[in-house]
Design a protein around this motif. Structure first.
Motif, PDB file in Angstrom:
ATOM      1  N   SER A  41       0.795  -1.227   0.000  1.00 27.58           N
ATOM      2  CA  SER A  41       0.000   0.000   0.000  1.00 27.58           C
ATOM      3  C   SER A  41       0.820   1.265   0.000  1.00 27.58           C
ATOM      4  O   SER A  41       0.268   2.354   0.022  1.00 27.58           O
ATOM      5  CB  SER A  41      -0.905   0.015   1.228  1.00 27.58           C
ATOM      6  OG  SER A  41      -1.733  -1.100   1.202  1.00 27.58           O
ATOM      7  N   PHE A  42       2.143   1.122   0.054  1.00 24.73           N
ATOM      8  CA  PHE A  42       2.931   2.340   0.152  1.00 24.73           C
ATOM      9  C   PHE A  42       3.476   2.736  -1.206  1.00 24.73           C
ATOM     10  O   PHE A  42       3.747   1.896  -2.053  1.00 24.73           O
ATOM     11  CB  PHE A  42       4.062   2.132   1.157  1.00 24.73           C
ATOM     12  CG  PHE A  42       3.545   1.818   2.528  1.00 24.73           C
ATOM     13  CD1 PHE A  42       3.108   2.840   3.363  1.00 24.73           C
ATOM     14  CD2 PHE A  42       3.426   0.510   2.960  1.00 24.73           C
ATOM     15  CE1 PHE A  42       2.588   2.550   4.615  1.00 24.73           C
ATOM     16  CE2 PHE A  42       2.907   0.224   4.209  1.00 24.73           C
ATOM     17  CZ  PHE A  42       2.489   1.236   5.042  1.00 24.73           C
ATOM     18  N   PRO A  43       3.628   4.043  -1.420  1.00 22.58           N
ATOM     19  CA  PRO A  43       4.154   4.511  -2.704  1.00 22.58           C
ATOM     20  C   PRO A  43       5.539   3.917  -2.964  1.00 22.58           C
ATOM     21  O   PRO A  43       6.282   3.633  -2.023  1.00 22.58           O
ATOM     22  CB  PRO A  43       4.240   6.016  -2.533  1.00 22.58           C
ATOM     23  CG  PRO A  43       3.420   6.362  -1.352  1.00 22.58           C
ATOM     24  CD  PRO A  43       3.331   5.145  -0.505  1.00 22.58           C
ATOM     25  N   LEU A  44       5.861   3.748  -4.217  1.00 18.38           N
ATOM     26  CA  LEU A  44       7.156   3.183  -4.578  1.00 18.38           C
ATOM     27  C   LEU A  44       8.128   4.278  -5.000  1.00 18.38           C
ATOM     28  O   LEU A  44       7.723   5.378  -5.374  1.00 18.38           O
ATOM     29  CB  LEU A  44       6.989   2.198  -5.739  1.00 18.38           C
ATOM     30  CG  LEU A  44       7.051   0.717  -5.376  1.00 18.38           C
ATOM     31  CD1 LEU A  44       6.140   0.400  -4.226  1.00 18.38           C
ATOM     32  CD2 LEU A  44       6.705  -0.139  -6.577  1.00 18.38           C
ATOM     33  N   TYR A  45       9.402   3.931  -4.957  1.00 17.53           N
ATOM     34  CA  TYR A  45      10.431   4.900  -5.320  1.00 17.53           C
ATOM     35  C   TYR A  45      10.817   4.739  -6.782  1.00 17.53           C
ATOM     36  O   TYR A  45      11.155   3.658  -7.236  1.00 17.53           O
ATOM     37  CB  TYR A  45      11.655   4.684  -4.437  1.00 17.53           C
ATOM     38  CG  TYR A  45      12.827   5.555  -4.817  1.00 17.53           C
ATOM     39  CD1 TYR A  45      12.806   6.924  -4.545  1.00 17.53           C
ATOM     40  CD2 TYR A  45      13.943   5.008  -5.431  1.00 17.53           C
ATOM     41  CE1 TYR A  45      13.876   7.715  -4.884  1.00 17.53           C
ATOM     42  CE2 TYR A  45      15.024   5.811  -5.784  1.00 17.53           C
ATOM     43  CZ  TYR A  45      14.989   7.166  -5.502  1.00 17.53           C
ATOM     44  OH  TYR A  45      16.037   7.962  -5.846  1.00 17.53           O
ATOM     45  N   VAL A  95       4.603   7.197  -7.540  1.00 16.13           N
ATOM     46  CA  VAL A  95       4.204   5.895  -8.050  1.00 16.13           C
ATOM     47  C   VAL A  95       3.377   5.221  -6.972  1.00 16.13           C
ATOM     48  O   VAL A  95       3.912   4.748  -5.976  1.00 16.13           O
ATOM     49  CB  VAL A  95       5.444   5.048  -8.377  1.00 16.13           C
ATOM     50  CG1 VAL A  95       5.012   3.678  -8.878  1.00 16.13           C
ATOM     51  CG2 VAL A  95       6.300   5.753  -9.403  1.00 16.13           C
ATOM     52  N   GLN A  96       2.076   5.220  -7.151  1.00 12.56           N
ATOM     53  CA  GLN A  96       1.227   4.608  -6.130  1.00 12.56           C
ATOM     54  C   GLN A  96      -0.093   4.160  -6.730  1.00 12.56           C
ATOM     55  O   GLN A  96      -0.472   4.586  -7.822  1.00 12.56           O
ATOM     56  CB  GLN A  96       0.968   5.612  -5.007  1.00 12.56           C
ATOM     57  CG  GLN A  96       0.320   6.884  -5.501  1.00 12.56           C
ATOM     58  CD  GLN A  96      -0.018   7.843  -4.379  1.00 12.56           C
ATOM     59  OE1 GLN A  96       0.068   7.510  -3.220  1.00 12.56           O
ATOM     60  NE2 GLN A  96      -0.405   9.056  -4.733  1.00 12.56           N
ATOM     61  N   ALA A 115      -4.252   3.936   1.329  1.00 11.22           N
ATOM     62  CA  ALA A 115      -4.332   2.761   2.198  1.00 11.22           C
ATOM     63  C   ALA A 115      -3.199   2.678   3.210  1.00 11.22           C
ATOM     64  O   ALA A 115      -3.370   2.144   4.307  1.00 11.22           O
ATOM     65  CB  ALA A 115      -4.370   1.495   1.351  1.00 11.22           C
ATOM     66  N   GLY A 116      -2.011   3.215   2.857  1.00 12.86           N
ATOM     67  CA  GLY A 116      -0.864   3.105   3.747  1.00 12.86           C
ATOM     68  C   GLY A 116      -1.147   3.657   5.132  1.00 12.86           C
ATOM     69  O   GLY A 116      -0.750   3.082   6.150  1.00 12.86           O
ATOM     70  N   ILE A 151      -3.531   1.361   7.129  1.00 13.50           N
ATOM     71  CA  ILE A 151      -2.878   0.107   7.491  1.00 13.50           C
ATOM     72  C   ILE A 151      -1.938   0.335   8.676  1.00 13.50           C
ATOM     73  O   ILE A 151      -1.888  -0.471   9.609  1.00 13.50           O
ATOM     74  CB  ILE A 151      -2.143  -0.469   6.270  1.00 13.50           C
ATOM     75  CG1 ILE A 151      -3.194  -1.018   5.299  1.00 13.50           C
ATOM     76  CG2 ILE A 151      -1.155  -1.552   6.678  1.00 13.50           C
ATOM     77  CD1 ILE A 151      -2.647  -1.465   3.978  1.00 13.50           C
ATOM     78  N   ILE A 183       4.910  13.856  -2.650  1.00 14.71           N
ATOM     79  CA  ILE A 183       6.009  13.155  -3.320  1.00 14.71           C
ATOM     80  C   ILE A 183       6.342  13.866  -4.623  1.00 14.71           C
ATOM     81  O   ILE A 183       7.500  14.174  -4.920  1.00 14.71           O
ATOM     82  CB  ILE A 183       5.611  11.686  -3.597  1.00 14.71           C
ATOM     83  CG1 ILE A 183       5.259  10.980  -2.298  1.00 14.71           C
ATOM     84  CG2 ILE A 183       6.732  10.966  -4.322  1.00 14.71           C
ATOM     85  CD1 ILE A 183       4.792   9.546  -2.478  1.00 14.71           C
ATOM     86  N   GLY A 189       6.094   5.990   5.559  1.00 15.85           N
ATOM     87  CA  GLY A 189       5.590   5.313   4.360  1.00 15.85           C
ATOM     88  C   GLY A 189       5.952   6.042   3.081  1.00 15.85           C
ATOM     89  O   GLY A 189       6.073   5.450   2.013  1.00 15.85           O
ATOM     90  N   GLN A 239      10.502   6.750   1.658  1.00 14.54           N
ATOM     91  CA  GLN A 239      11.251   5.880   0.742  1.00 14.54           C
ATOM     92  C   GLN A 239      10.947   6.237  -0.704  1.00 14.54           C
ATOM     93  O   GLN A 239      11.795   6.117  -1.576  1.00 14.54           O
ATOM     94  CB  GLN A 239      10.889   4.414   0.980  1.00 14.54           C
ATOM     95  CG  GLN A 239      10.904   3.980   2.425  1.00 14.54           C
ATOM     96  CD  GLN A 239      12.149   4.410   3.170  1.00 14.54           C
ATOM     97  OE1 GLN A 239      13.248   4.367   2.634  1.00 14.54           O
ATOM     98  NE2 GLN A 239      11.981   4.859   4.400  1.00 14.54           N
ATOM     99  N   ALA A 240       9.687   6.644  -0.948  1.00 13.13           N
ATOM    100  CA  ALA A 240       9.313   6.957  -2.326  1.00 13.13           C
ATOM    101  C   ALA A 240       9.897   8.278  -2.779  1.00 13.13           C
ATOM    102  O   ALA A 240      10.151   8.490  -3.958  1.00 13.13           O
ATOM    103  CB  ALA A 240       7.798   6.983  -2.452  1.00 13.13           C
TER     104      ALA A 240
END
Ligand SMILES: Nc1ncnc2c1ncn2[C@@H]1O[C@H](COP(=O)(O)OP(=O)(O)OP(=O)(O)O)[C@@H](O)[C@H]1O
Ligand SMILES: Nc1ncnc2c1ncn2[C@@H]1O[C@H](COP(=O)(O)OP(=O)(O)OP(=O)(O)O)[C@@H](O)[C@H]1O
Ligand SMILES: CC(C)C[C@H](N)C(=O)O
Ligand SMILES: [Mg+2]
Ligand SMILES: [Mg+2]
Lengths: 306, 228, 249, 357, 327
Positions: free
Chosen positions: A117-121, A216-217, D15-16, D19, D198, D223, D226-227
């Motif tokens: 569920s967390f955004p990606l890098y 990115v999510q 959702a993060g 959760i 972000i 959360g 990292q992105a």
């Protein structure tokens, strides 16, 4: 506000427009040229971004990430076309809306299942980061210039494919009368699977390229979807040139509206109210633009009468 | 062996059966007329040949079983179709309509435009804005450009002016004789069909009820089965 | 001579450089069938569109029953008494034959703004519709869905819908198209009987029908009327033969 | 036994957060070994009407005594007033809209996180402390965004180089960044939660503008960091919690959370954890269905070990707490935050005075 | 295949049986679910007039739903805060009376439908879909930034509004109210479909050029249908707001417009009971699937997909085949 800032904002608007075009390019093929309402287009965009982020995380190579994005999206696209879409060409728009709406649900939650569920890098590669100085002293991010270049290239290539090749003619013919084009010897099923996959590939490419400067999510695809529809409809369905001009118009309206509307409101009310009211109007600006265009020309700027 | 060979062909639209047993064969270079009143199954037979609707029975082109092929593969065996109702690709220009599905052979765009000069004049116009007759010409040109072995003309002269119609009949007759193309014609112009076709097959309620040489078709049969 | 029902005066319409309609003046008189013939692309359908209101002319005027309707819409012209059939049947395919006819009757009686009582309970509408169906010979098929009709029956229904309007003039674009020999003969007979009710402006490439029916024939070439006359006169005209008929008509 | 209904966001884009709240909450229950607390957890899809539907069901059908979990203010506004009116207790682990702190406060409503404005106010205070005197401020044009700018301005004493509202969900900030560059500001304050933040930070970092940036923790939680990657390094943000707050409870929490879930906790996780512990502490005193008044008193006393150290409620049942300034750092491969100072001490919210209960 | 009439009766009976059962078993939440289904069905029946009868694929029907909702929200808000509304110099007091609120909702959504319809009906097909979407987005963004009534946070109304002689807070009574309105709407739809207007509208959907040549104006017909449709959906919006005692901009969101379309297609486009079946099914699925897994959207998606691919014509189509005209 200085002239140079105004110019810079106009450039920003144009750049945003080209970026929108890049995002809309795949949809131009699928919706504009093939005539299929594909609400799941945003999901393909998301799949591209996720694939890119994942591969970039593993390998550290942006180039490989782009390749992965295109491959993953194209594959997903081809699969979707063969399993679902193929049965819907003859159906009316309603069934297409429902089916692709269902696909959004599946793709979004499926992606969350796989990636969490967390955004990606995903970040822009070292070589393309930083700014370059444009004439007039405007510092402009290099990566955005690269995006503009890619957007223009994709646009030109698409235009040539659709308007200048036999394949393009066959695609357009197929939208009109699938039965007839098949009866004249064209394997329209395979052609459409291919084109759908190409549209998906472009969506995936855009997802990866744009994802690198955005987030990115899960759910990233939906705002893009709406914007891309707006762009294509303003330009007129079926016209690549229209989509391009539509994208620039939307980009300019959105960017300049966001800046100048609050300024204009400041002439009438106090600063805080003006900023809020101006911003509110600005967020509606592209939709107002779209309805004005359609009221003036019911089939978009370059669309053809039904 | 005939180029096109049809025996005991049946086909249905959902629950209603439209063909109950059609027999028909055409040799290379031969022109055959398919006749019958409105709604007797002529177009349905054509659709079956082109694999647009499913059918059963024997259906072969040059010895190949068409039932095993999808529509586009059947077409590539050499079938050229001028469909009922024209069905030009509306968004394409006249040239694009001609080129999009062309296959190499003696019929080129130049030759089509020679036969149908109107198409040359309207080359860059969108098919949707053509007049009815112009669209009909385009449909004929488009089929010719696929350089078929078997040309199927389903009401191909509908809506054409008499003068053009005569030219087209003329051209069809020549095609059959000179190039060895097999031609299946369906038309309301019985007089012209009688003149150029060597044989006729007549359908009634989805069945071929008469077939034979054109000159063997007597007036009584014609009145009974076709209504003239 | 009584005033014509329908007159066009110097109608002009261009598509880009193409003059599809070039100063067309013609009229339709009580009790006659006036046929328009001409080569493909001569501008016949364009002319019909101009008369029925689907397209606006660049110049010129259309008069119906002495009233200038040049700028009126299609619906207004229909209410003023113009009944039209289409070259390609335009019927509500999901509806029944009777419903299609009732639609016509509704238009004629101006009764669409009723939201509660079922349309088919309206005796007046129903009578009009059934009468029209009977006249074209479709009475037995009233309950059939339009999609189930054969090509020829659809053409009959087209005419029936026009009939429910009790129009003052009919305009028909290639009504014979796609009909077999037998169907053409029947329709020819019917149109012949119709002319006493309202005159017909007829566009048709079926020369057998045209010569059998037309009181007058106008020949359109490149958007211009090059000749008007009786069947015999037209048949004899060298110019018309060269442009349109060819040798064996 | 008591039944607790948790409505939170478990699917879609946000959702993060849900959760993390859920996981923090469940961790506390597990550590306390309480199996007399029955949990009903539902996903609200971040949609107000879904939240209302679920709340109805929990109250009418599951007959829960206590509810919690909502992340977003608009969902809280949809659910909380109705729920507390029906006699249910609501403990907010996150959303703290001003209405519920002021005029719309209620004796059964407790916020364990913060009032929405708090972190922004702290940012304003920290800006003063750092010596910023010409800030450029931006936030999306929706209530939480408007509150954010109001909150910052409430404490901040310098001038404004610019104030803009962006679109909710906006993804491209080139135009705003150009305005910032041209404005002559000495600092930038922004509140752009989730993906918006972000995007903004990545684009800001790539734009060559090098003004210091400050914001609430929402855009720098575990959360998201990292992105964002490098782009966030060194950015100052304000939070009522940080993983390096020094007290036993917090150290144990951070360690056990990481052990249990394999990731570092975020402030949302700490809020979930605290909410559960507050609940447990009150349940030890009284049963909400038998003696709601005693239970309420027990909640009010806030007799539990908070990850934030001292924890107390103000008169409107919102926290009175320290708010820290943190800085984004990199530990090995992981981006995280480190406290660099206290922005506001024992801070309450601005709406408490309007609350009458 | 079973006759549509039988299916309709069965569906209606089920629709009333479920809450009756819930009442006996003391399951108030099931009644709330049934109420929700009734309200969504009312909104979808509204859409069914435009979509099913008129062929107007509106991706902007949330506009009317939202306007109905805000009509309730704004009036009740002023009533509950005892502050009159300022309207161009006039002061208007809020109200908590449902009939008044409904009237305002009907009028307001009707006016909006006239405006949106007039502009949108210049276009057709996909363009119509997109222009209605655009109008929906305008309303959505407007509501989000309309601070006076809560902006994105929305407006909470603490107590359900009143209806003379009823206790609306009692689930079964509120259900009765909504169900009655739904039945009225179904009756309207049923008569409308067969009326002269319905016939003309159906023809305008299939062959507009034919409608013109019999002297009717297809655009006017569609506009009237659009307005009726919008008003019905607006009324549903007011009820929905009362069910939740809350309004927010999500009532205007395009996703909601999409959901309404999904309901109608699920049940059967243009079929009398299509919306009710669609809404009932949707509410049930949502309720049941949510219990199974966090990832229940995937299952919902799969079910919808199967329905489009294998049950053309929705549930009614599945059981009763294609629509038959009743001559
Ligand atoms: N799509 C369809 N669905 C159902 N029945 C059909 C369909 N198309 C044709 N039919 C029926 O099949 C039968 C044969 O039709 P077909 O079109 O083959 O006739 P035809 O001989 O070509 O007539 P025409 O001279 O009018 O073109 C007719 O009874 C017709 O009603
Ligand atoms: N929208 C348009 N744009 C450009 N050209 C057009 C348009 N519409 C019609 N035309 C041209 O105008 C000419 C007249 O067309 P029209 O349809 O009136 O011919 P017609 O006399 O009815 O011919 P036919 O007998 O073949 O039906 C044609 O050459 C046609 O290609
Ligand atoms: C996490 C926060 C950004 C949530 C915020 N309080 C809201 O109401 O939306
Ligand atoms: Mg036929
Ligand atoms: Mg014509």
């Amino acid at each position: 506000m200085s002239t140079i800032l105004v110019i810079e904002q106009v450039i920003n608007g144009l750049q945003f427009g080209v970026m929108l075009f890049l995002m809309a390019a795949g949809l131009t093929l699928i919706f504009g040229v093939m005539g299929l309402i594909n609400l799941a287009h945003g999901s393909l965009y998301m799949i591209g971004a996720f694939a890119a982020a994942w591969v970039a995380g593993l390998t550290g190579s942006f180039l490989l990430a782009l390749v992965a994005a295109m491959a993953a999206a194209a594959l997903a696209g081809a699969l979707v076309e063969m399993v679902v879409i193929r049965r819907l060409y003859a159906a009316d728009h309603l069934d297409q809306v429902l089916a692709t709406f269902a696909l959004i649900l599946i793709f979004s939650e499926g992606t969350r299942w796989v990636f969490g569920s967390f955004p990606l890098y995903l970040d822009i590669p070292e070589a393309l980061s930083g700014t370059v100085t444009l004439p007039g002293g405007i510092a402009y991010p290099l990566y955005r210039l690269v995006l503009i270049g890619i957007g223009l290239t994709v646009g030109l290539a698409l235009w040539a494919l659709i308007e200048r090749t036999r394949i393009g003619m066959q695609i357009r013919a197929g939208r009109d009368d699938r039965e007839m084009i098949a009866a004249l010897g064209v394997d329209i099923s395979r052609l459409y699977t291919g084109i759908f996959a190409l549209g998906a590939l472009l969506a995936g490419l855009a997802g990866a390229l744009v994802g690198a400067i955005q987030s990115v999510q899960v759910g990233m695809g939906e705002p893009v979807l709406i914007l891309a529809f707006v762009v294509i409809v303003i330009g007129g369905i079926g016209s690549i040139k229209g989509a391009f001009i539509g994208a620039l118009l939307v980009g300019l309206t959105d960017t300049l509206g966001g800046i100048f509307l609050p300024e204009i409101f400041k002439l009438f009310t106090d600063a805080s109210t003006a900023t809020q009211a101006g911003s509110a109007l600005a967020s509606m600006a592209i939709y107002i633009l779209m309805s004005l265009v359609l009221i003036w020309r019911p089939t978009g700027l370059f669309g053809r009468a039904a | 062996m005939s180029l096109l060979e049809i025996r005991d062909l049946t086909a249905s639209y959902g629950v209603t059966q439209a063909l109950h047993g059609v027999d028909l064969s055409i040799d290379a270079g031969e022109i055959v007329a398919l006749m019958g009143r409105n709604g007797m199954g002529k177009t349905t037979t054509v659709k079956a040949i082109c694999r647009i609707i499913a059918s059963e029975g024997t259906l072969r082109l040059g010895g190949t079983d068409l039932h095993r092929l999808p529509s586009h593969r059947a077409a590539r065996l050499g079938i050229g179709l001028v469909p009922e109702g024209r069905r030009c690709f509306r968004d394409l220009t006249v040239s694009e309509n001609l080129v999009a599905t062309a296959r190499p052979g003696e019929w080129t765009q130049a030759r089509v435009e020679e036969l149908l000069p109107k198409l040359g004049q309207r080359r860059d116009q969108r098919a949707a804005s053509l007049s009815g007759g112009e669209q009909q010409m385009l449909a004929i040109g488009r089929a010719l450009m696929t350089n078929p072995r078997l040309l199927i003309l389903d009401e191909a002269t509908e809506g054409l002016a008499p003068l053009v119609r005569q030219e087209i009949w003329q051209a069809i007759a020549e095609l059959g004789h000179s190039s060895g193309m097999a031609i299946l014609v369906i038309d309301k112009a019985l007089r012209e069909m009688a003149r150029i076709a060597s044989r006729a097959v007549i359908l009634e309620r989805g069945r071929s009820v008469w077939s034979g040489r054109m000159d063997a078709l007597d007036e009584e049969t014609a009145r009974r089965l076709i209504g003239v | 001579m009584p005033d014509p029902i329908l007159t066009t005066t110097n109608l002009q319409k261009s598509f880009g450089a193409l003059k599809a309609t070039d100063s067309v003046s013609l009229d339709l008189r009580q009790g006659e069938i006036h046929a328009i013939i001409g080569p493909n692309g001569a501008g016949k359908s364009t002319l019909i569109d101009l008369i029925s209101g689907r397209t606006q002319p660049d110049a010129g005027s259309v008069t119906l029953l002495g009233q200038d309707v040049t700028h009126a819409g299609t619906a207004a012209r229909a209410r003023a008494g113009l009944g039209r059939t289409f070259q390609i049947s335009a019927l509500a395919m999901e509806d029944t034959v009777l419903q299609n006819a009732v639609l016509g009757a509704m238009g004629a009686s101006g009764k669409p703004w009723r939201f509660w009582r079922p349309a088919l309970w309206d005796a007046d509408l129903r009578m009009r519709a059934e009468e029209a169906l009977r006249r074209v010979g479709l009475a037995d098929d009233a309950g059939k869905r339009c999609a189930e009709l054969s090509h020829g029956q659809r053409r009959q229904l087209e005419v029936a819908v026009a009939l429910t309007l009790s129009p003052h003039a009919f305009i028909m674009d290639e009504p014979m198209a796609g009909l077999g020999a037998e169907g053409s003969r029947l329709l020819t007979g019917f149109l012949d009987s119709l002319r006493s009710e309202a005159p017909i402006l007829l566009v048709e490439h079926d020369m057998d029908a045209v010569f059998a029916l037309a009181d007058r024939i106008s020949v359109l070439v490149y958007g211009r009327v090059i000749a008007t006359g009786t069947a015999a006169e037209i048949r004899a005209s060298r110019e018309v033969r060269d442009a349109y008929l060819g040798e064996d008509a | 036994d008591v039944k607790v209904g948790m409505i939170t966001t478990l699917s879609g884009g946000g959702a993060g957060l849900g959760i993390d709240v859920r996981d923090g909450f469940l961790l506390a229950l597990e550590q306390a070994g309480r199996d007399d607390i029955e949990m009903v957890i539902e996903d609200d899809e971040r949609a107000p009407d879904a939240a209302v539907r679920i709340a109805d069901r929990m109250i009418q059908s599951e007959r829960v005594d206590i509810m919690t979990g909502i992340i977003w203010s608009n969902l809280a506004m949809a659910v909380v007033p109705g729920a507390v009116a029906q006699g249910v207790f609501y403990l907010s682990p996150n959303a703290g809209p001003s209405q519920l702190a002021g005029q719309g406060c209620h004796e059964n409503y407790f916020n364990v996180a913060w009032q929405n404005d708090n972190l922004h106010e702290a940012a304003g205070a920290w800006a003063n402390e750092t010596g910023y005197s010409n800030s450029f401020i931006l936030a999306p044009n929706y209530p939480a965004g408007q509150d954010a700018l109001t909150g910052y301005k409430r404490m901040y004493e310098g001038d404004l180089a610019g104030e803009i509202y962006t679109d909710l969900g906006q993804t491209d900030y080139a135009a705003e960044i150009a305005q910032i560059r041209a404005s002559g500001a000495d600092s930038v304050f922004f509140f752009l939660p989730g993906g918006m933040g972000i995007s903004f930070l990545k684009q800001y970092a790539d734009s060559g503008v090098e003004l210091p940036v400050i914001g609430p923790a929402f855009s720098f939680d575990q959360g998201i960091l990292q992105a964002v990657g490098d782009a966030a390094l060194g950015v100052v943000n304000t939070s009522q919690w940080s993983k390096d707050i020094e007290n036993e409870t917090n150290a144990a929490f951070v360690e056990s959370f990481e052990a249990e879930y394999g990731r570092l906790p975020s402030l949302y996780a700490s809020q979930g954890f605290d909410t559960a512990n507050l609940l447990i502490s009150a349940l030890d005193v009284a049963d909400p269905s038998e003696d709601p008044d005693a239970f309420r008193e027990a909640l009010r006393a806030a007799n539990f070990d908070s990850t934030r150290g001292d924890f107390a409620f103000g008169p409107n049942h919102h926290p009175v707490q320290d708010i820290y300034a943190r800085e984004v750092i990199q530990e090995d491969d992981v981006f995280t935050n480190r406290i660099i100072g206290t922005a506001l001490e024992d801070h309450a919210d601005a709406y408490a005075a309007e609350c009458q209960m | 295949m079973i006759p549509e009439r039988h299916l309709n009766i069965a569906v209606l009976m089920l629709f009333f049986a479920v809450p009756a059962w819930a009442l006996i078993m003391d399951e108030p939440f099931t009644i709330t679910l049934a109420t929700r289904a009734a309200i969504l069905a009312l909104a979808a029946t509204g859409l069914n007039i435009a979509l099913g009868l008129g062929g107007l694929v509106s991706l902007g029907h949330a506009i009317f739903f939202g306007i109905g909702g805000y009509a309730m929200g704004v009036l009740a808000f002023h009533a509950q805060t005892y502050t009159p509304m300022q309207l161009g110099g006039f002061e208007i007091a809020g109200t908590k009376s449902m009939p008044v609120i409904w009237l305002v909702a009907l009028v307001a959504s009707g006016i909006a439908a006239v405006l949106v319809g007039l502009l949108s009906l210049r276009t057709s097909g996909v363009y119509f879909i997109m222009i209605t979407l655009a109008f929906g987005q305008m309303f959505y963004y407007f509501a989000i930034s309309w601070r006076a009534y809560g902006g994105e946070d929305g407006l909470s109304i603490y107590v359900r509004n009143d209806f003379p002689g009823l206790n609306t807070l009692d689930p079964i009574q509120f259900f009765g109210l909504c169900a009655t309105l739904l039945c009225l709407a179904l009756l309207v739809f049923w008569r409308l479909a067969r009326s002269p207007f319905g016939l003309a509208l159906g023809a305008a959907r299939q062959v507009p050029q034919r409608v013109e040549t019999v002297g009717l104006d297809p655009v006017r017909l569609k506009l009237v249908a659009f307005v009726l449709s919008g008003m019905m959906t607006g009324l549903a919006g007011a009820l929905f707001a009362d069910l939740n005692r809350f309004v927010s901009p999500t009532m205007f969101s395009w996703q909601f417009s999409g959901e309404l379309i999904v309901l109608v297609i699920l049940g059967g486009v243009g079929r009398l009971m299509g919306p009710l079946i669609g809404a009932g099914l949707f509410v049930t699925l949502e309720h049941v699937l949510g219990d199974i897994t966090d990832f229940w959207h995937v299952i919902l998606g799969a079910i919808l997909l199967v329905i489009v691919l294998f049950a053309r014509g929705g549930v009614v189509g599945l059981f009763c085949g294609k629509a038959r005209p009743d001559a």
